[in-house]
Design a protein around this motif. Structure first.
Motif, PDB file in Angstrom:
ATOM      1  N   GLU A 142      -3.848   6.395  -7.349  1.00 12.62           N
ATOM      2  CA  GLU A 142      -4.995   5.501  -7.211  1.00 12.62           C
ATOM      3  C   GLU A 142      -6.318   6.238  -7.232  1.00 12.62           C
ATOM      4  O   GLU A 142      -7.383   5.613  -7.161  1.00 12.62           O
ATOM      5  CB  GLU A 142      -4.857   4.705  -5.893  1.00 12.62           C
ATOM      6  CG  GLU A 142      -3.598   3.832  -5.878  1.00 12.62           C
ATOM      7  CD  GLU A 142      -3.331   3.188  -4.513  1.00 12.62           C
ATOM      8  OE1 GLU A 142      -4.142   3.377  -3.588  1.00 12.62           O
ATOM      9  OE2 GLU A 142      -2.307   2.516  -4.393  1.00 12.62           O
ATOM     10  N   GLY A 143      -6.265   7.581  -7.249  1.00 14.86           N
ATOM     11  CA  GLY A 143      -7.499   8.365  -7.262  1.00 14.86           C
ATOM     12  C   GLY A 143      -7.915   8.714  -5.850  1.00 14.86           C
ATOM     13  O   GLY A 143      -7.728   7.937  -4.923  1.00 14.86           O
ATOM     14  N   ALA A 144      -8.530   9.902  -5.704  1.00 12.41           N
ATOM     15  CA  ALA A 144      -8.846  10.430  -4.371  1.00 12.41           C
ATOM     16  C   ALA A 144      -9.924   9.631  -3.669  1.00 12.41           C
ATOM     17  O   ALA A 144     -10.055   9.670  -2.455  1.00 12.41           O
ATOM     18  CB  ALA A 144      -9.264  11.876  -4.498  1.00 12.41           C
ATOM     19  N   GLU A 178       0.835  -1.208   0.000  1.00  8.53           N
ATOM     20  CA  GLU A 178       0.000   0.000   0.000  1.00  8.53           C
ATOM     21  C   GLU A 178       0.864   1.249   0.000  1.00  8.53           C
ATOM     22  O   GLU A 178       1.989   1.229   0.499  1.00  8.53           O
ATOM     23  CB  GLU A 178      -0.882   0.031   1.249  1.00  8.53           C
ATOM     24  CG  GLU A 178      -2.020  -0.946   1.155  1.00  8.53           C
ATOM     25  CD  GLU A 178      -2.951  -0.855   2.339  1.00  8.53           C
ATOM     26  OE1 GLU A 178      -2.972   0.199   3.007  1.00  8.53           O
ATOM     27  OE2 GLU A 178      -3.636  -1.854   2.576  1.00  8.53           O
ATOM     28  N   ILE A 179       0.283   2.317  -0.540  1.00  7.11           N
ATOM     29  CA  ILE A 179       0.982   3.613  -0.503  1.00  7.11           C
ATOM     30  C   ILE A 179       0.446   4.391   0.691  1.00  7.11           C
ATOM     31  O   ILE A 179      -0.758   4.668   0.775  1.00  7.11           O
ATOM     32  CB  ILE A 179       0.737   4.393  -1.810  1.00  7.11           C
ATOM     33  CG1 ILE A 179       1.304   3.598  -2.998  1.00  7.11           C
ATOM     34  CG2 ILE A 179       1.363   5.782  -1.735  1.00  7.11           C
ATOM     35  CD1 ILE A 179       0.959   4.179  -4.355  1.00  7.11           C
ATOM     36  N   PRO A 198      -0.729  12.133  -0.667  1.00  9.97           N
ATOM     37  CA  PRO A 198      -0.759  12.825  -1.963  1.00  9.97           C
ATOM     38  C   PRO A 198      -0.339  11.920  -3.120  1.00  9.97           C
ATOM     39  O   PRO A 198      -0.912  11.991  -4.212  1.00  9.97           O
ATOM     40  CB  PRO A 198       0.262  13.969  -1.777  1.00  9.97           C
ATOM     41  CG  PRO A 198       0.360  14.166  -0.299  1.00  9.97           C
ATOM     42  CD  PRO A 198       0.137  12.824   0.324  1.00  9.97           C
ATOM     43  N   THR A 199       0.631  11.030  -2.889  1.00  9.68           N
ATOM     44  CA  THR A 199       1.066  10.144  -3.978  1.00  9.68           C
ATOM     45  C   THR A 199       0.007   9.068  -4.227  1.00  9.68           C
ATOM     46  O   THR A 199      -0.268   8.707  -5.370  1.00  9.68           O
ATOM     47  CB  THR A 199       2.411   9.473  -3.624  1.00  9.68           C
ATOM     48  OG1 THR A 199       3.278  10.452  -3.085  1.00  9.68           O
ATOM     49  CG2 THR A 199       3.060   8.851  -4.844  1.00  9.68           C
ATOM     50  N   ARG A 200      -0.608   8.596  -3.128  1.00  6.56           N
ATOM     51  CA  ARG A 200      -1.654   7.583  -3.297  1.00  6.56           C
ATOM     52  C   ARG A 200      -2.812   8.155  -4.117  1.00  6.56           C
ATOM     53  O   ARG A 200      -3.302   7.526  -5.060  1.00  6.56           O
ATOM     54  CB  ARG A 200      -2.155   7.096  -1.925  1.00  6.56           C
ATOM     55  CG  ARG A 200      -2.986   5.824  -2.001  1.00  6.56           C
ATOM     56  CD  ARG A 200      -3.863   5.628  -0.791  1.00  6.56           C
ATOM     57  NE  ARG A 200      -4.801   6.713  -0.601  1.00  6.56           N
ATOM     58  CZ  ARG A 200      -5.873   6.932  -1.357  1.00  6.56           C
ATOM     59  NH1 ARG A 200      -6.159   6.118  -2.361  1.00  6.56           N
ATOM     60  NH2 ARG A 200      -6.657   7.963  -1.133  1.00  6.56           N
TER      61      ARG A 200
END
Ligand code: NAD
Length: 375
Positions: free
Chosen positions: A370-372, A359-360, A364-366
């Protein structure tokens, strides 16, 4: 447990993990495997690592649970790592989301130095500060080297030579070190920063704080906020006379997660006197000075404009020593009973962890990858 230290591309960094690091890690219970040539760029031979108790190897990833480096591990190396391998380095995740995705997909636990929270307890692990200190010093020395005049006042039988007048913009860790170094060399220094606390800090290192009739810009965590375009224009207008009257201008301003603010236009540089010098530490991240180029000295009007590029690597000795100590301190925090056992309830550990167990964790990078809407 083994800590691996890879050799890094000498073209990009001359900061290395110093042999001193080895004894400190072995006393924590680790064995250390250093790739042959890892310290070369910072002036350390393989023999020094061996004498300090490290194994010098061809492949530092073999058998290593933890891999420590300065630059982010390259993607082709990440793809060879076993799941649950730990990497500790600068990572700049937002700038290289593909690498973060690779770390996630390979099950690597990646820690990023620039995300270590800037709280008192983490000061000894703060590699941004240790490298900014080196950069700040270097900027002052570069300005002194390029300027064809004395920094200090000289009163001689043949007459008096007045001191150089320096303006420093941005008075964070690097800026304060620049100011202190210019002062030690005897220059008259004026400095400006958008944070309210900065004026007192500027005075404490012996410079005059430039006070502008503008609101201060405090952001979260003691950092600055971004300026609006209107405020930026007004700030430039108010600073122009200070810059025109300076022999050297040194800029060190930054806003986390953003391009460096443009503080000085080419017109403002053109108004400087013949022989003037501009040092832009922020050249690599967009530039505080219009027209500055990272790694180059360009001429704008009457001034030589020096653009910073990987500035800590220009002083590999202290940069490497301080970075290695930051590494030891972070690894110490993550060690319990002679084993690598980071406590993810700890704000420092959690704060600087970018990927873990597929998992990230860096939000902010996730969101970028992967989308908000994902959890
Ligand atoms: P930084 O590198 O993000 O920015 C450098 C400086 O540029 C900052 O002082 C900022 O205010 C200034 N700046 C930004 N926009 C500007 C503008 N438009 N005009 C003029 N100046 C501008 O910051 P940094 O040096 O890493 O740290 C800044 C502050 O963070 C420190 O001075 C300190 O208060 C705090 N800090 C705390 C810790 C800690 O507690 N462990 C560690 C390091 C820093």
């Amino acid at each position: 447990m083994r800590v691996g230290v890879p050799r890094e591309s000498a073209g990009e960094t001359r900061v290395a993990l110093v042999p001193d690091l080895v004894g400190k890690l072995t006393s924590l219970g680790y064995d250390v495997a250093v790739q042959s040539g890892a310290g070369e760029a910072a002036g350390h031979a393989d023999k020094e690592y061996e004498e300090a108790g490290a194994l010098v190897v061809d492949d530092p990833t073999e058998g290593a649970q933890v891999l420590v480096s300065i630059l982010p591990p390259p993607a082709d190396l990440v793809s060879t790592l076993k799941p649950e391998t730990v990497t500790i380095s600068f990572l700049w995740p937002i700038r290289s989301p593909e690498l973060v995705a690779e770390l996630r997909d390979c099950g690597v636990t990646a820690f990023a130095f620039e995300l270590v929270p800037r709280i008192s307890r983490a000061q000894s692990m703060d590699a941004l500060s240790s490298q900014a200190l080196v950069s700040g010093y270097r900027c002052a020395i570069v300005a002194a080297g390029l300027l064809r005049r004395f920094f200090p006042l000289n009163m001689t039988a043949a007459g008096t030579v007045p001191p150089a007048e320096i303006t420093v913009l941005g008075a964070g860790v690097a800026g304060l070190q620049t100011i202190a170094t210019c002062r030690r060399l005897g220059a008259v220094v004026r400095a400006y920063d958008v944070r309210a606390a900065a004026a007192e800090e500027i005075r404490s290192v012996g410079a005059q704080a430039i006070e502008l009739d503008l609101e201060t810009l405090e952001g979260a965590g003691g950092y600055a906020r971004e300026m609006t375009e209107g405020r930026a224009a007004r700030q430039r207008e108010l600073l122009a006379p200070y810059i025109a009257a300076s022999d050297a201008l040194i800029t060190t301003a930054a806003v986390p997660g953003r391009a460096a603010p443009l503080l000085v236009t080419a017109d403002m540089v053109e108004a400087m006197r013949p022989g003037s010098v501009v040092v832009d530490l922020a050249a690599e991240s967009g530039g505080n000075v219009e027209g500055s180029r990272p790694g180059q000295v360009v001429r704008i009007g009457n001034a030589q404009v020096w653009g910073g590029q990987n500035v800590p690597a220009q002083m590999p000795g202290p940069a490497s020593k301080l970075y290695a100590q930051n590494v030891v301190n972070l690894v110490t925090l993550m060690t319990a009973d002679e084993a690598f056992a980071p406590d993810f309830e700890d704000e420092i550990v959690r704060g600087c962890c970018v990927t873990r167990q597929g998992e990230i964790l860096h939000e902010p990078t996730r969101a970028l990858l992967e989308g908000a809407s994902q959890p």
